[in-house]
Design an enzyme around this catalytic site. Structure first.
Site, PDB file in Angstrom:
ATOM      1  N   GLU A   1      15.023  -3.549 -30.868  1.00  0.00           N
ATOM      2  CA  GLU A   1      14.139  -3.365 -32.023  1.00  0.00           C
ATOM      3  C   GLU A   1      12.698  -3.739 -31.683  1.00  0.00           C
ATOM      4  OE1 GLU A   1      16.846  -4.098 -35.976  1.00  0.00           O
ATOM      5  OE2 GLU A   1      16.620  -5.783 -34.598  1.00  0.00           O
TER       6      GLU A   1
ATOM      7  N   ASP B   1      -6.466   0.191 -58.190  1.00  0.00           N
ATOM      8  CA  ASP B   1      -7.357   1.062 -58.953  1.00  0.00           C
ATOM      9  C   ASP B   1      -8.641   1.266 -58.174  1.00  0.00           C
ATOM     10  OD1 ASP B   1      -9.290  -1.132 -59.692  1.00  0.00           O
ATOM     11  OD2 ASP B   1      -7.502  -1.907 -60.710  1.00  0.00           O
TER      12      ASP B   1
END
Ligand code: GLA
Length: 726
Positions: free
Chosen positions: A612, A532
């Site tokens: 990777e 928020d």
């Protein structure tokens, strides 16, 4: 001048670059709302209409005028007791037990700069960036005063609202409801866009017509919650991303809240946002003052994209603070999904070694380093380093990690406590529990009473003792349950506990930020349970969700983007099969999705192949190249993943000279139609060069027809395209 008061008709006009907000203290002293929308001049009091409406009461001083009713008139401060039967913004239980108030205009003040709110987060701005309007309202009988605060940031198209309530009477009163913002619309068909969700699936988008009755969203969990976000959008029923009127209301507060949208008997719409009135009954003795947390509002006449951008810019530049506010954040490797509670100092060091090798800036040691904490049944609250588990002191571990050229960050959950902890054994009364009642457990923990200063003082001291043990450059502030048993031993008025708890949280965070200005704080509450605007004041980024699955993240990040800048969204590449969904997605896709936020990794590189690892190195280089654009650029949603076969978004510099477009295929089908990504915000008439295809395209065609996404075999392919203006 952005705030104008017209003496003759007592009209207040608030101008921003593209919007105007207007209200009027009328002949009876009620503060009536006149207008909020596209910028305009003149007085809009002709919008007020008067008619004799059955069962809509009239204030006594209207005399025989039965056409004057608060039940019908648009208002800035609707309250109980005036004959308005719609949802009120403020309800007060008076000393005599009555619930009525009648706030009338007493005066006002206009000043340069933006007001602040003691103890609460708020948008800030300098004297030449903003103006503040204070309107003084008073109830003549109880002497309760309400000062309505309006902050106007003209360049940002932002208007903020808050209120200060003072008990200037002689007896004790109770504040039963306090909402910062009320928007009344005399006509129009609106949709309410709200953001609902659950743990690991936050901020789904719901768009519903505002219908007769009240649609309300909120949280009574003591935190803003995964379930509903304290952000609302009110959009014209035909408003799209690119066209039409819409309003945003975002609550700068991290506790329980309530948002209401109501269509009344005359098809007028009222929207309210502020504190939840559940579990709320706040005592005010004579002369006590209460601060209502603020709501940030914006209006766009050109669709939802612009509305979101207004909030993004405001939050990035006038709400986030501190050293990291404008910086591209360090790339993190977080230990949580790499090893959960299972680690030693040496294994953390090994992760840091991988980080150094791969070009990752910072290693974060997550939950498990303190007390007796090898699972989530014990140890929470005991903030001393478990050197036995680490096999060394924290200081030595940090030194070793720093000597690799890797920064160090650490996890805390100061608000939580396990019953199986030294802290709880010593101070059982510090947890929120109701006497003689078994408390509600969640993740096998209770919540500490942050409404009490001695609890915070103790925890702050313990936390500092850890932070002072070495060069800690990041703190993840977690909170892993909702509040229950809201009973504090520190007060007799339990209706104040939830609010005071949040004040305590903010006090703690403020102390932390002051004492450690160079530490980057990342907010977290089981991922995005406290995502928020309030937290952004202390922590410029939040772990967006405990769900790190790239496909789910597309939806979560899409919803989040309506109200929050992408720099605030912490997003990490994690291992496959994903730990929350079991889904396997390509590495490139995981990188592309995480690059929509503040980037990092949530895996053990030791388990990756050389190929990777090489991808990680390239990904980080790529991220660092584009991160300034993503951090400072304008954000556009290019698709709606809830409806479309692709998820696509764009970051574009404010001067439209460069744009990064990302797209991910959500579905794959046989003989699939081609999806086109239409770009936004490019300079009309200009040509753009795209790096991957090495081709030059006309901006207008890119915006009109778009660019085809190649259909590739296999699930979830991602594409990144980088355009520069030629
Ligand atoms: C929460 C956080 C996770 C992790 C765990 C540790 O769920 O969101 O990222 O820190 O707690 O317990």
């Amino acid at each position: 001048m952005s705030i104008i008061f017209s003496e003759n008709d007592r009209v207040f006009t608030l101008h921003t670059k593209n919007t105007t907000y207007q209200m009027k203290a009328d002949k009876h002293g009620f503060l009536l709302h006149l207008y909020y929308g596209r910028r305009t001049e003149g007085c809009m009091d002709y919008l007020l209409t008067y008619a004799d409406r059955g069962f809509s009461g009239n204030p006594y001083d209207a005399g025989k005028d039965r056409t004057y009713s608060m039940d019908v008139l648009p208002q800035e401060l609707p309250c109980q007791g005036t004959g308005d039967y719609r949802n009120p913004a403020i309800v007060i239980k008076n000393t005599d037990g009555s619930y009525d108030s009648g706030f009338r205009y007493k005066g006002h003040n206009i000043s340069e700069g933006k007001y602040g709110i003691p103890g609460l987060p708020a948008v800030y701005a300098s004297g030449d960036e903003a103006q503040t309007l204070e309107i003084y309202m008073e109830d003549a009988v109880t002497k309760v005063q309400v000062t309505l605060l309006y902050g106007v940031l003209p360049e940002l198209d932002i208007i903020t609202r808050s209120a200060v309530i003072k008990n200037a009477g002689t007896g004790k009163i109770y504040l039963e409801k306090a909402q910062a913002a009320c928007l009344d619309f005399v006509n129009g068909d609106y949709d309410l866009i709200s953001f609902y969700g659950r743990h690991t699936m936050e901020r789904n988008v719901q768009r519903m017509p505002v219908a007769h009755g009240t649609q309300s969203v909120g949280s009574r969990r003591g935190t803003s919650s995964h379930q509903y976000n304290p952000m609302l959008v009110l959009a014209g029923s035909k408003t799209t991303e690119d066209a039409g009127s819409c309003y945003a209301l975002s609550f700068v507060y991290s506790g329980s809240f309530k948002g209401e949208a109501e269509k009344d008997q005359f098809n007028q719409t009222r929207v309210l946002l502020g504190l939840s009135d559940d579990l709320f009954s706040y005592p005010l003795e004579a002369d006590d003052v209460f601060y209502v947390p603020e709501v940030v509002m914006s209006y766009s006449s050109s669709g939802l994209a612009r509305l979101s951008q207004n909030l993004h810019i405001c939050f990035r530049t006038h709400l986030c603070r501190g050293k990291y506010k404008d910086c591209v954040r360090p790339v993190l490797l977080n230990s949580w999904e790499a090893s959960y509670f299972n680690f030693t100092g040496e294994s953390i060091y090994q992760l840091a070694k991988h980080a150094a090798d791969l070009g990752i800036d910072m290693l974060v040691m997550d939950d498990g380093w303190f007390g007796k904490r090898d699972d989530d049944y014990s140890g929470l609250g005991d903030w001393y380093v478990n050197e036995e588990k680490l096999g060394e002191s924290l200081g030595s571990l940090i030194k070793r990690i720093n000597s690799l050229g890797v920064k160090f960050g650490i996890w805390f959950e100061p608000e939580g406590v396990n019953e199986d902890s030294q802290l709880f054994r010593e101070h059982p009364d510090w947890a929120l529990t109701v006497p003689d009642r078994n408390p509600v457990r969640s993740r096998y923990q209770l919540v500490l009473d942050f409404s009490r200063k001695e609890v915070i003082d103790y925890l702050f001291d313990k936390m500092c003792r850890v932070l002072d043990q070495g060069n800690i450059e990041y703190v993840k502030w977690d909170m892993n349950r909702s509040l229950s048993d809201c009973y504090s031993r520190g007060t007799k008025d339990q209706g104040r506990v939830q609010y005071d708890y949040v004040l305590g949280l903010y006090d703690f965070l403020e102390r932390l930020a002051k004492r450690y200005p160079d530490i980057l704080i990342e907010g977290c509450s089981g991922g995005g349970g406290r995502f928020d605007a309030g937290m952004l004041y202390y922590a410029p980024q939040t772990w967006c969700s405990d769900n790190s699955d790239a496909m789910d993240r597309l939806f979560i990040q899409y919803g989040t983007s309506f109200g929050y800048p992408m720099s605030a969204v912490a997003a990490h590449v994690s291992a496959v099969p994903n730990h929350q969904t079991g889904r396997i997605t390509p590495f490139h896709t995981r990188g592309t999705v995480a690059m929509a936020g503040s980037f990092g990794y949530e895996l053990d590189p030791g388990k990756l192949s050389e190929e990777e690892k090489q991808q990680i190195r390239e990904q980080i280089q790529n991220y660092k190249k584009y991160a300034p654009l993503a951090q400072n650029g304008l954000y556009y949603r290019l698709s709606d993943p809830f409806r479309d076969e692709i998820s696509a978004w764009e970051f574009i510099s404010e001067d439209a000279s460069e744009a990064l477009v990302s797209a991910v295929m959500l579905e794959i089908h046989g003989n699939m139609p081609v999806n086109y990504v239409r770009l936004k915000g490019l300079e009309a008439g200009a040509m753009y060069y795209e790096k991957e295809s090495k081709k030059t395209y006309a901006a207008d065609a890119l915006m009109e027809t778009g660019i085809p996404l190649p259909v590739q075999m296999g699930d979830y392919h991602a594409y990144q395209m980088y355009f520069t203006k030629v």
